[in-house]
Design a protein around this motif. Structure first.
Motif, PDB file in Angstrom:
ATOM      1  N   MET A 174      39.035 -35.994  -2.119  1.00 55.18           N
ATOM      2  CA  MET A 174      37.540 -36.396  -2.282  1.00 55.18           C
ATOM      3  C   MET A 174      37.254 -37.634  -2.955  1.00 55.18           C
ATOM      4  O   MET A 174      36.932 -38.643  -2.910  1.00 55.18           O
ATOM      5  N   MET A 175      38.191 -37.582  -4.220  1.00 52.29           N
ATOM      6  CA  MET A 175      37.996 -38.698  -5.066  1.00 52.29           C
ATOM      7  C   MET A 175      38.730 -39.954  -4.319  1.00 52.29           C
ATOM      8  O   MET A 175      38.184 -41.090  -4.360  1.00 52.29           O
ATOM      9  N   VAL A 183      30.265 -40.796   6.064  1.00 51.78           N
ATOM     10  CA  VAL A 183      30.132 -39.316   5.710  1.00 51.78           C
ATOM     11  C   VAL A 183      31.453 -38.921   5.126  1.00 51.78           C
ATOM     12  O   VAL A 183      32.513 -38.928   5.898  1.00 51.78           O
ATOM     13  N   ILE A 184      31.382 -38.559   4.034  1.00 51.94           N
ATOM     14  CA  ILE A 184      32.682 -37.923   3.375  1.00 51.94           C
ATOM     15  C   ILE A 184      32.746 -36.345   3.274  1.00 51.94           C
ATOM     16  O   ILE A 184      31.596 -35.640   2.809  1.00 51.94           O
ATOM     17  N   THR A 185      33.395 -35.683   4.167  1.00 51.55           N
ATOM     18  CA  THR A 185      33.237 -34.261   4.154  1.00 51.55           C
ATOM     19  C   THR A 185      34.005 -33.396   3.117  1.00 51.55           C
ATOM     20  O   THR A 185      35.106 -33.942   2.881  1.00 51.55           O
ATOM     21  N   ASP A 186      33.783 -32.283   2.977  1.00 51.66           N
ATOM     22  CA  ASP A 186      34.549 -31.189   2.144  1.00 51.66           C
ATOM     23  C   ASP A 186      34.586 -29.927   2.853  1.00 51.66           C
ATOM     24  O   ASP A 186      33.689 -29.258   3.155  1.00 51.66           O
ATOM     25  N   GLU A 187      35.613 -29.877   3.687  1.00 50.89           N
ATOM     26  CA  GLU A 187      35.541 -28.779   4.649  1.00 50.89           C
ATOM     27  C   GLU A 187      36.715 -27.750   4.193  1.00 50.89           C
ATOM     28  O   GLU A 187      37.390 -27.112   5.135  1.00 50.89           O
ATOM     29  N   VAL A 188      36.972 -27.529   2.992  1.00 46.25           N
ATOM     30  CA  VAL A 188      37.889 -26.613   2.505  1.00 46.25           C
ATOM     31  C   VAL A 188      37.497 -24.982   3.000  1.00 46.25           C
ATOM     32  O   VAL A 188      38.778 -24.322   3.219  1.00 46.25           O
ATOM     33  N   TYR A 189      36.441 -24.455   3.359  1.00 46.59           N
ATOM     34  CA  TYR A 189      36.134 -23.351   3.961  1.00 46.59           C
ATOM     35  C   TYR A 189      35.983 -23.467   5.627  1.00 46.59           C
ATOM     36  O   TYR A 189      35.428 -22.381   6.169  1.00 46.59           O
ATOM     37  N   ARG A 202      33.418 -43.041  11.421  1.00 47.77           N
ATOM     38  CA  ARG A 202      32.478 -43.267  10.090  1.00 47.77           C
ATOM     39  C   ARG A 202      32.511 -42.004   9.247  1.00 47.77           C
ATOM     40  O   ARG A 202      31.899 -41.743   8.442  1.00 47.77           O
ATOM     41  N   THR A 203      33.623 -41.006   9.576  1.00 46.84           N
ATOM     42  CA  THR A 203      33.841 -39.745   8.590  1.00 46.84           C
ATOM     43  C   THR A 203      35.275 -39.767   8.117  1.00 46.84           C
ATOM     44  O   THR A 203      36.153 -39.952   8.654  1.00 46.84           O
ATOM     45  N   ILE A 204      35.191 -39.325   6.789  1.00 43.43           N
ATOM     46  CA  ILE A 204      36.412 -39.432   6.148  1.00 43.43           C
ATOM     47  C   ILE A 204      36.599 -37.669   5.792  1.00 43.43           C
ATOM     48  O   ILE A 204      35.532 -37.351   5.027  1.00 43.43           O
ATOM     49  N   ILE A 206      41.564 -37.099   6.453  1.00 42.39           N
ATOM     50  CA  ILE A 206      41.691 -37.479   7.871  1.00 42.39           C
ATOM     51  C   ILE A 206      40.697 -38.497   8.295  1.00 42.39           C
ATOM     52  O   ILE A 206      39.365 -38.082   7.988  1.00 42.39           O
ATOM     53  N   ALA A 207      41.128 -39.428   8.581  1.00 41.94           N
ATOM     54  CA  ALA A 207      40.194 -40.626   8.689  1.00 41.94           C
ATOM     55  C   ALA A 207      40.882 -41.662   9.764  1.00 41.94           C
ATOM     56  O   ALA A 207      42.077 -41.690   9.945  1.00 41.94           O
TER      57      ALA A 207
END
Ligand code: GLN
Length: 385
Positions: A100-101, A195-201, A223-225, A245-246
């Motif tokens: 994320m960072m 859009v920066i996603t956090d999809e750990v779940y 446009r998604t990271i 992934i991007a």
């Protein structure tokens, strides 16, 4: 003493990590920081033993060992339904925290603005501020945690360059519907934002809910990271294996940030985790089954005690409503819960931008015996408050 950096002014120790520390100090059952108390899959541990003897023990390629990236690309292609090039679309990081960072530093500059849904996992605001950017919060309104499309659009009108999207969401367990995600997509397209996603779940979703990868929506890959990790999927939170992934141009930026920040994730752990990345569908079905059972056990227990909560659709957290106790500070409530009841949770206020004081987040990524013990203790909660 010579002046120190002001970058951290206004930062405090992470509340989640602090609660774990206090929980350990008092020997409470720790349902605060989200991590399992059961073992990772044996196949991964067997490979770890082989890696201990055979190596590798030196640096992997900075953006991830070739075989790890290949296995990850194959697995994520399968679930995301996208074509991924292991050399061009992936950076392996030290947990999703670094992912994320890295994502944020790769796209944001001083003075930029980042839209964040509130409640949110506390790192997002910290990441934004450490980049010199400024968060704009969009409320997710209980009890459905729906968001106002206009409020979201306002964030972009105010100049947000990116949106952080945690789905399934920590701390509320919201699984964004495809329709909601398509609405978000329309807006980010209109304002030409990331859009920066956090999809750990991503693999912990309860029927009938379904996880939709934002990057898989029409036109959204560019446009998604996408940030995620192996922590929750394979019960290896301490291994710190995450990834970004991007598209290639963004990944080239991420590779540089990651290289200078950490050089790379642990090489022997990457080797061992490949075994997990190659698991078939059975593994993920069993994971869902196991967490569905845990959710049922824990929520039934809360029902019996008469505690109110929001039912999670995904992830393994539950926001418990403590307003019946009439306590002014959820921080004090959480400390007393550890010291007197013997159960650790996270004060809800640490997740909200708004002034909200009436929730405690508990998690149920624990063995049934641990959950039963915690519920036994919680049965006496009303004696203490
Ligand atoms: N995601 C976990 C939680 O919310 C903790 C992650 C961490 O502390 N690095 O509890």
């Amino acid at each position: 003493m010579l002046e120190l950096s002001h970058r951290l002014d206004g930062f405090q120790e992470s509340t989640i990590r602090k609660m774990t520390r206090i929980s350990n100090q008092y020997g409470a059952i720790n349902l605060s920081q989200g991590f399992p108390d059961f073992a990772p899959p044996p196949e991964i541990l067997e490979e770890l033993q082989r890696a201990a003897i055979e190596g590798p023990h030196q640096y992997a390629i900075t953006w991830g060992a070739q075989d790890f990236r290949e296995a990850l690309a194959e697995k994520q292609e399968r679930f995301m339904g996208l074509k991924l090039d292991p050399n061009e679309n992936i950076v392996v990081t030290c947990g999703s925290t670094e992912a994320m960072m890295t994502a944020m530093m790769s796209i944001c500059e001083r003075g930029d603005k980042v839209a964040i849904f509130s409640p949110f996992y506390e790192n997002y605001a910290a990441d934004t501020i450490l980049c010199g950017a400024q968060p704009i919060y969009i409320p997710l309104k209980p009890p459905t945690f729906d968001f106002d499309r206009e409020a979201l659009e306002d964030a972009f009108k105010a100049g947000a360059k990116a949106l952080v999207l945690c789905n399934p969401s920590n701390p509320i367990g919201k699984v964004f519907t495809r329709e909601e995600l398509l609405d978000i997509a329309k807006i980010v397209e209109k304002y030409d934002a990331y859009v920066i996603t956090d999809e750990v779940y991503e693999h912990i979703v309860y029927a009938p809910h379904k996880h939709t990868y934002f990057a898989s929506l029409p036109e959204m890959f560019e446009r998604t990271i996408s940030c995620s990790s192996l922590s929750k999927t394979y019960s290896i939170t301490g291994w710190r294996l995450g990834y970004v992934i991007a598209p290639k141009e963004i990944i080239n930026q991420c590779k540089k940030v990651h290289d200078f920040l950490t050089v790379g994730a642990a090489a022997p752990l990457q080797r061992a985790a490949i075994v997990g990345l190659k698991f078939g569908d059975d593994y993920y079905n069993e994971l869902t089954r196991m967490y569905t059972e845990k959710r049922e056990l824990f929520l039934n227990g809360l029902d019996q005690i008469g505690l109110r909560y929001f039912k999670p659709e995904g992830a393994y957290y539950v926001m418990v409503d403590i307003s019946e106790f009439g306590i002014a500070s959820d921080n004090e409530f959480a400390e007393k819960l550890i010291k007197e009841v013997g159960v650790a949770g996270v004060p809800g206020s640490s997740f909200f931008k708004e002034d909200v004081n009436q929730y405690i987040r508990l998690h149920y990524a624990k063995k049934p015996q641990t959950l039963e013990k915690a519920l036994e203790k919680l049965q006496h909660i009303r004696k203490h408050f």
